[in-house]
Design a protein around this motif. Structure first.
Motif, PDB file in Angstrom:
ATOM      1  N   LEU A  91       0.822  -1.215   0.000  1.00 27.19           N
ATOM      2  CA  LEU A  91       0.000   0.000   0.000  1.00 27.19           C
ATOM      3  C   LEU A  91       0.854   1.262   0.000  1.00 27.19           C
ATOM      4  O   LEU A  91       0.537   2.234  -0.688  1.00 27.19           O
ATOM      5  CB  LEU A  91      -0.953  -0.010   1.189  1.00 27.19           C
ATOM      6  N   VAL A  92       1.943   1.246   0.767  1.00 29.57           N
ATOM      7  CA  VAL A  92       2.852   2.401   0.780  1.00 29.57           C
ATOM      8  C   VAL A  92       3.429   2.605  -0.611  1.00 29.57           C
ATOM      9  O   VAL A  92       3.481   3.729  -1.123  1.00 29.57           O
ATOM     10  CB  VAL A  92       3.975   2.218   1.816  1.00 29.57           C
ATOM     11  N   THR A  93       3.850   1.540  -1.242  1.00 33.42           N
ATOM     12  CA  THR A  93       4.465   1.627  -2.557  1.00 33.42           C
ATOM     13  C   THR A  93       3.478   2.137  -3.607  1.00 33.42           C
ATOM     14  O   THR A  93       3.848   2.915  -4.482  1.00 33.42           O
ATOM     15  CB  THR A  93       5.034   0.254  -2.964  1.00 33.42           C
ATOM     16  N   LEU A  94       2.221   1.723  -3.498  1.00 30.74           N
ATOM     17  CA  LEU A  94       1.204   2.208  -4.439  1.00 30.74           C
ATOM     18  C   LEU A  94       0.939   3.696  -4.281  1.00 30.74           C
ATOM     19  O   LEU A  94       0.721   4.406  -5.258  1.00 30.74           O
ATOM     20  CB  LEU A  94      -0.108   1.457  -4.231  1.00 30.74           C
ATOM     21  N   GLY A  95       0.922   4.162  -3.029  1.00 31.69           N
ATOM     22  CA  GLY A  95       0.560   5.548  -2.763  1.00 31.69           C
ATOM     23  C   GLY A  95      -0.941   5.761  -2.919  1.00 31.69           C
ATOM     24  O   GLY A  95      -1.653   4.914  -3.455  1.00 31.69           O
ATOM     25  N   ASP A  96      -1.443   6.877  -2.406  1.00 32.65           N
ATOM     26  CA  ASP A  96      -2.859   7.235  -2.488  1.00 32.65           C
ATOM     27  C   ASP A  96      -3.768   6.126  -1.958  1.00 32.65           C
ATOM     28  O   ASP A  96      -4.788   5.799  -2.554  1.00 32.65           O
ATOM     29  CB  ASP A  96      -3.239   7.600  -3.924  1.00 32.65           C
ATOM     30  N   THR A  97      -3.375   5.550  -0.825  1.00 31.99           N
ATOM     31  CA  THR A  97      -4.119   4.429  -0.242  1.00 31.99           C
ATOM     32  C   THR A  97      -4.370   4.655   1.246  1.00 31.99           C
ATOM     33  O   THR A  97      -4.388   3.701   2.027  1.00 31.99           O
ATOM     34  CB  THR A  97      -3.353   3.105  -0.432  1.00 31.99           C
ATOM     35  N   GLU A  98      -4.567   5.899   1.644  1.00 29.64           N
ATOM     36  CA  GLU A  98      -4.656   6.212   3.070  1.00 29.64           C
ATOM     37  C   GLU A  98      -5.732   5.400   3.775  1.00 29.64           C
ATOM     38  O   GLU A  98      -5.503   4.885   4.875  1.00 29.64           O
ATOM     39  CB  GLU A  98      -4.916   7.698   3.280  1.00 29.64           C
ATOM     40  N   ARG A  99      -6.905   5.286   3.184  1.00 27.18           N
ATOM     41  CA  ARG A  99      -7.992   4.547   3.831  1.00 27.18           C
ATOM     42  C   ARG A  99      -7.602   3.081   4.068  1.00 27.18           C
ATOM     43  O   ARG A  99      -7.794   2.543   5.150  1.00 27.18           O
ATOM     44  CB  ARG A  99      -9.250   4.626   2.974  1.00 27.18           C
ATOM     45  N   GLN A 100      -7.051   2.441   3.046  1.00 30.47           N
ATOM     46  CA  GLN A 100      -6.651   1.038   3.171  1.00 30.47           C
ATOM     47  C   GLN A 100      -5.458   0.898   4.112  1.00 30.47           C
ATOM     48  O   GLN A 100      -5.388  -0.051   4.901  1.00 30.47           O
ATOM     49  CB  GLN A 100      -6.318   0.453   1.792  1.00 30.47           C
ATOM     50  N   LEU A 101      -4.526   1.839   4.044  1.00 28.94           N
ATOM     51  CA  LEU A 101      -3.358   1.799   4.916  1.00 28.94           C
ATOM     52  C   LEU A 101      -3.769   1.926   6.379  1.00 28.94           C
ATOM     53  O   LEU A 101      -3.286   1.185   7.243  1.00 28.94           O
ATOM     54  CB  LEU A 101      -2.380   2.911   4.521  1.00 28.94           C
ATOM     55  N   ARG A 102      -4.685   2.817   6.646  1.00 31.09           N
ATOM     56  CA  ARG A 102      -5.203   2.988   8.015  1.00 31.09           C
ATOM     57  C   ARG A 102      -5.806   1.662   8.507  1.00 31.09           C
ATOM     58  O   ARG A 102      -5.527   1.217   9.610  1.00 31.09           O
ATOM     59  CB  ARG A 102      -6.245   4.097   8.037  1.00 31.09           C
ATOM     60  N   PHE A 103      -6.630   1.028   7.676  1.00 32.81           N
ATOM     61  CA  PHE A 103      -7.239  -0.247   8.068  1.00 32.81           C
ATOM     62  C   PHE A 103      -6.174  -1.305   8.333  1.00 32.81           C
ATOM     63  O   PHE A 103      -6.209  -2.007   9.348  1.00 32.81           O
ATOM     64  CB  PHE A 103      -8.218  -0.756   7.000  1.00 32.81           C
ATOM     65  N   HIS A 104      -5.211  -1.448   7.435  1.00 34.68           N
ATOM     66  CA  HIS A 104      -4.241  -2.539   7.556  1.00 34.68           C
ATOM     67  C   HIS A 104      -3.214  -2.290   8.665  1.00 34.68           C
ATOM     68  O   HIS A 104      -2.720  -3.252   9.252  1.00 34.68           O
ATOM     69  CB  HIS A 104      -3.597  -2.841   6.209  1.00 34.68           C
ATOM     70  N   ILE A 105      -2.905  -1.051   8.972  1.00 36.58           N
ATOM     71  CA  ILE A 105      -2.052  -0.789  10.141  1.00 36.58           C
ATOM     72  C   ILE A 105      -2.813  -1.162  11.412  1.00 36.58           C
ATOM     73  O   ILE A 105      -2.254  -1.809  12.310  1.00 36.58           O
ATOM     74  CB  ILE A 105      -1.567   0.667  10.175  1.00 36.58           C
ATOM     75  N   THR A 106      -4.067  -0.805  11.482  1.00 35.86           N
ATOM     76  CA  THR A 106      -4.890  -1.184  12.630  1.00 35.86           C
ATOM     77  C   THR A 106      -4.992  -2.702  12.736  1.00 35.86           C
ATOM     78  O   THR A 106      -4.855  -3.272  13.830  1.00 35.86           O
ATOM     79  CB  THR A 106      -6.295  -0.555  12.515  1.00 35.86           C
ATOM     80  N   ALA A 107      -5.212  -3.365  11.620  1.00 36.16           N
ATOM     81  CA  ALA A 107      -5.287  -4.834  11.613  1.00 36.16           C
ATOM     82  C   ALA A 107      -3.956  -5.453  12.027  1.00 36.16           C
ATOM     83  O   ALA A 107      -3.923  -6.453  12.755  1.00 36.16           O
ATOM     84  CB  ALA A 107      -5.708  -5.334  10.232  1.00 36.16           C
TER      85      ALA A 107
END
Length: 134
Positions: free
Chosen positions: A65-81
């Motif tokens: 997700l970091v590498t893709l960029g523009d994924t804040e919503r998904q990144l937030r979910f997966h860091i929480t997970a």
């Protein structure tokens, strides 16, 4: 009627602290097939494969997700997970910092700020500085 793959995906997502309804509901009136596919394929098939445990899967997902960029919503979910399945905040940060040479400063900087917000929500700040080699 949910398929077995979808039910398996919902169960795996619940293990990660997520709720399949939170994914399905926003898409129900515009792209119900997308919601079904995410539940079946991403969580029902990929996240239940053998070979990687959930903490490692989350770190791989965060890196992607970091590498893709523009994924804040998904990144937030997966860091929480990731936190929910035992990944430490330091491991999340180190994974993101490692991407500096591969994804670039803007993506890494933005991802660290997303991580910071998640950690703040969980009362995990401040994090200690990492030991430096040498």
């Amino acid at each position: 009627m949910p398929t077995e793959r979808f039910r398996r995906g919902a169960a795996r997502l619940a293990e990660m602290g997520g709720d399949i309804d939170a994914i399905v509901a926003p898409l129900a009136d515009v792209a119900p097939d997308l919601a079904r596919l995410v539940g079946e394929f991403a969580f029902g098939d990929l996240y239940t494969r053998p070979g990687l445990d959930l903490p490692h899967r989350q770190l791989v997902t965060i890196a992607s997700l970091v590498t893709l960029g523009d994924t804040e919503r998904q990144l937030r979910f997966h860091i929480t997970a990731a936190l929910a399945v035992g990944v430490t905040p330091q491991q999340v940060v180190e994974t993101i910092i490692h991407l500096l040479a591969f994804a670039g400063n803007p993506r890494v900087f933005n991802a660290v700020l997303v991580a910071k917000a998640v950690f703040a929500e969980h009362g995990l700040l401040p994090l200690p500085a990492a030991d430096q080699p040498g």
